[in-house]
Design a protein around this motif. Structure first.
Motif, PDB file in Angstrom:
ATOM      1  N   TYR A 254       0.804  -1.224   0.000  1.00 44.49           N
ATOM      2  CA  TYR A 254       0.000   0.000   0.000  1.00 44.49           C
ATOM      3  C   TYR A 254       0.846   1.288   0.000  1.00 44.49           C
ATOM      4  O   TYR A 254       0.355   2.355   0.345  1.00 44.49           O
ATOM      5  N   MET A 282      -0.637   5.017   1.201  1.00 47.33           N
ATOM      6  CA  MET A 282      -1.948   5.642   0.972  1.00 47.33           C
ATOM      7  C   MET A 282      -2.761   5.906   2.236  1.00 47.33           C
ATOM      8  O   MET A 282      -3.701   6.706   2.195  1.00 47.33           O
ATOM      9  N   ILE A 284      -5.127   4.949   5.809  1.00 45.42           N
ATOM     10  CA  ILE A 284      -6.438   4.303   5.992  1.00 45.42           C
ATOM     11  C   ILE A 284      -7.384   5.328   6.614  1.00 45.42           C
ATOM     12  O   ILE A 284      -7.008   6.013   7.573  1.00 45.42           O
ATOM     13  N   HIS A 288     -12.377   3.085   8.637  1.00 46.58           N
ATOM     14  CA  HIS A 288     -11.930   1.708   8.396  1.00 46.58           C
ATOM     15  C   HIS A 288     -10.910   1.223   9.424  1.00 46.58           C
ATOM     16  O   HIS A 288     -10.577   0.043   9.442  1.00 46.58           O
ATOM     17  N   GLN A 298     -11.349  -5.188   3.493  1.00 49.70           N
ATOM     18  CA  GLN A 298     -10.333  -4.486   2.704  1.00 49.70           C
ATOM     19  C   GLN A 298     -10.773  -3.042   2.511  1.00 49.70           C
ATOM     20  O   GLN A 298     -11.764  -2.778   1.814  1.00 49.70           O
ATOM     21  N   HIS A 300      -9.430  -0.584   0.933  1.00 47.22           N
ATOM     22  CA  HIS A 300      -9.232   0.074  -0.365  1.00 47.22           C
ATOM     23  C   HIS A 300      -9.917  -0.634  -1.521  1.00 47.22           C
ATOM     24  O   HIS A 300      -9.766  -0.231  -2.662  1.00 47.22           O
ATOM     25  N   LYS A 301     -10.656  -1.679  -1.196  1.00 42.82           N
ATOM     26  CA  LYS A 301     -11.286  -2.414  -2.302  1.00 42.82           C
ATOM     27  C   LYS A 301     -12.691  -1.880  -2.572  1.00 42.82           C
ATOM     28  O   LYS A 301     -13.683  -2.568  -2.399  1.00 42.82           O
ATOM     29  N   THR A 302     -12.757  -0.611  -3.020  1.00 48.04           N
ATOM     30  CA  THR A 302     -14.069  -0.048  -3.322  1.00 48.04           C
ATOM     31  C   THR A 302     -14.471  -0.385  -4.756  1.00 48.04           C
ATOM     32  O   THR A 302     -15.628  -0.418  -5.094  1.00 48.04           O
ATOM     33  N   ASN A 306      -8.967  -0.324  -8.211  1.00 44.07           N
ATOM     34  CA  ASN A 306      -7.915   0.057  -7.264  1.00 44.07           C
ATOM     35  C   ASN A 306      -7.617  -1.038  -6.235  1.00 44.07           C
ATOM     36  O   ASN A 306      -6.957  -0.806  -5.242  1.00 44.07           O
ATOM     37  N   SER A 307      -8.119  -2.232  -6.511  1.00 42.41           N
ATOM     38  CA  SER A 307      -7.813  -3.334  -5.605  1.00 42.41           C
ATOM     39  C   SER A 307      -6.352  -3.753  -5.793  1.00 42.41           C
ATOM     40  O   SER A 307      -5.841  -3.756  -6.897  1.00 42.41           O
ATOM     41  N   ARG A 308      -5.714  -4.090  -4.678  1.00 42.12           N
ATOM     42  CA  ARG A 308      -4.310  -4.504  -4.776  1.00 42.12           C
ATOM     43  C   ARG A 308      -4.146  -5.986  -4.498  1.00 42.12           C
ATOM     44  O   ARG A 308      -3.092  -6.433  -4.041  1.00 42.12           O
ATOM     45  N   VAL A 335      -4.945   9.404   5.760  1.00 36.19           N
ATOM     46  CA  VAL A 335      -5.086   9.152   4.316  1.00 36.19           C
ATOM     47  C   VAL A 335      -4.131  10.057   3.530  1.00 36.19           C
ATOM     48  O   VAL A 335      -4.047  11.259   3.767  1.00 36.19           O
TER      49      VAL A 335
END
Ligand SMILES: Nc1ncnc2c1ncn2[C@@H]1O[C@H](COP(=O)(O)OP(=O)(O)OP(=O)(O)O)[C@@H](O)[C@H]1O
Ligand SMILES: [Mg+2]
Length: 341
Positions: A254, A282, A284, A288, A298, A300-302, A306-308, A335
């Motif tokens: 991240y 990035m 959090i 979250h 997760q 950042h998994k919107t 942008n999923s890692r 953030v």
């Protein structure tokens, strides 16, 4: 239960009535009559007074008091009845609420058992499915490696490329299955703990090569802020390694620019050690921060863009390890600025 209540109520009623009567009897007329009775009794006692006589005299006093103070006696009786009904109402309300609390407790217990059974079932299911998936996947990966290594003869470069993609995706899938297996084993308490004296600085320093390589690949600056002197702690070496490795993997994953710092220091207040993994990634969002330690969460998994990757089990595995070796974890993050675990 009901008989006890009735007895209690009757007791109150009689007590209050007698009380009101005796209060009513404290006016002058009654006192005078009582004096007369006393003197008569003294005289009678000499001439052998029987218990029946005494009872008759006492009843006479009570009735005299009632008739002489009729209003007060009526009020007293009314008050006694009022209090009796109040007592009934309170008693039945208390028993009703006790009954409903018992029922609620029973319900809660039943729900808790249900949830525990479901959690157990889920862990068993995950364990079973992961095992079933892992075995054929390991065979596929093994064969692909043999082919790309040329063990079955030369292959064209185009096929080589395709096989490499298949190998990469299969390895990724295998890693996810491994994570599920680790998590379900930890959740079921099937992972033994081995507490021993260990050199924490050495354990962390042993990870240097792997993560230096990963950070170099991403152009990140990896700093190791480790004390020079050895530090001995009592813990489980494998668990500590898993925890730090998971945190470092996340920091690399991240963070796109800047640095990652690993810091080890002894806490002055007690005999414990603090290990920090700080990144300039990035970050959090506050909403979250508490949920990221839950399985499959997760932040950042919107969207898929942008999923890692990963399945959101790393931090819940970290949490389970730490719970079992009696350690704790906390996180601060902003953030766009970075995070510190
Ligand atoms: N250093 C970090 N910086 C920013 N976000 C982080 C960091 N570490 C964790 N997170 C957030 O917390 C979530 C949960 O982390 P966790 O390690 O459990 O799962 P994951 O990395 O998504 O997947 P997995 O670890 O299973 O491969 C991540 O998806 C990410 O949103
Ligand atoms: Mg992770």
């Amino acid at each position: 239960m009901c008989a006890r209540k009735l007895f209690f109520a009757a007791f109150i009623l009689v007590g209050l009535t007698v009380n009101s009567i005796s209060w009513a009897g404290t006016n002058e007329a009654t006192v005078a009559r009582f004096h007369i009775f006393s003197s008569t009794t003294t005289t009678k006692q000499v001439a052998t007074i029987t218990p029946v006589d005494e009872l008759a005299y006492r009843l006479q006093i009570v009735f005299n008091s009632i008739f002489a103070n009729r209003d007060l006696a009526i009020y007293g009786l009314l008050a006694a009845f009022g209090i009796l009904f109040l007592g009934f109402a309170i008693g039945s309300a208390a028993s009703n609420s006790r009954g409903s609390t018992d029922a609620q407790l029973k319900n809660l217990k039943r729900e808790k058992e249900k949830a525990e059974n479901l959690a157990k079932l889920k862990a068993e299911f995950l364990n079973q499915v992961s095992h079933e998936l892992r075995t054929p996947l390991a065979v596929i990966i093994g064969y692909i490696e043999c082919m790309t290594d040329g063990l079955y003869g030369e292959i064209e470069s185009k096929h080589h490329e395709i096989l490499q993609v298949v190998a990469k995706q299969s390895t990724h899938l295998k890693n996810m299955i491994d994570q599920i297996l680790i998590y379900s084993r930890l959740e079921a308490g099937k992972q033994p703990i081995r507490i021993e004296e260990l050199q924490i600085v050495k354990i962390i320093a042993d990870m240097r090569d792997t993560f230096d390589f990963l950070c170099r690949q991403k152009g990140l600056d990896l700093r190791w802020d480790l004390p020079r002197e050895p530090m001995t702690i009592r813990s489980d070496a494998m668990r500590v390694k898993e925890v730090v490795s998971n945190l470092l993997q996340n920091a690399v994953k991240y963070t796109d620019r800047g640095s990652i710092t690993v810091r080890v220091e002894r806490m002055s207040s007690n005999d414990s050690v603090k290990i920090e993994v700080e990144d300039t990634g990035m970050g959090i969002s506050e909403q979250h921060l508490t949920s990221i330690f839950e399985p499959f969460m997760q932040a950042h998994k919107t969207s898929s863009t942008n999923s890692r990757g990963g399945i959101g089990l790393g931090l819940s595995i970290v949490k389970k390890h730490l719970e079992q070796i009696r350690a704790t974890i906390s996180v601060t993050s902003e953030v766009g600025i970075g995070s510190t675990f």
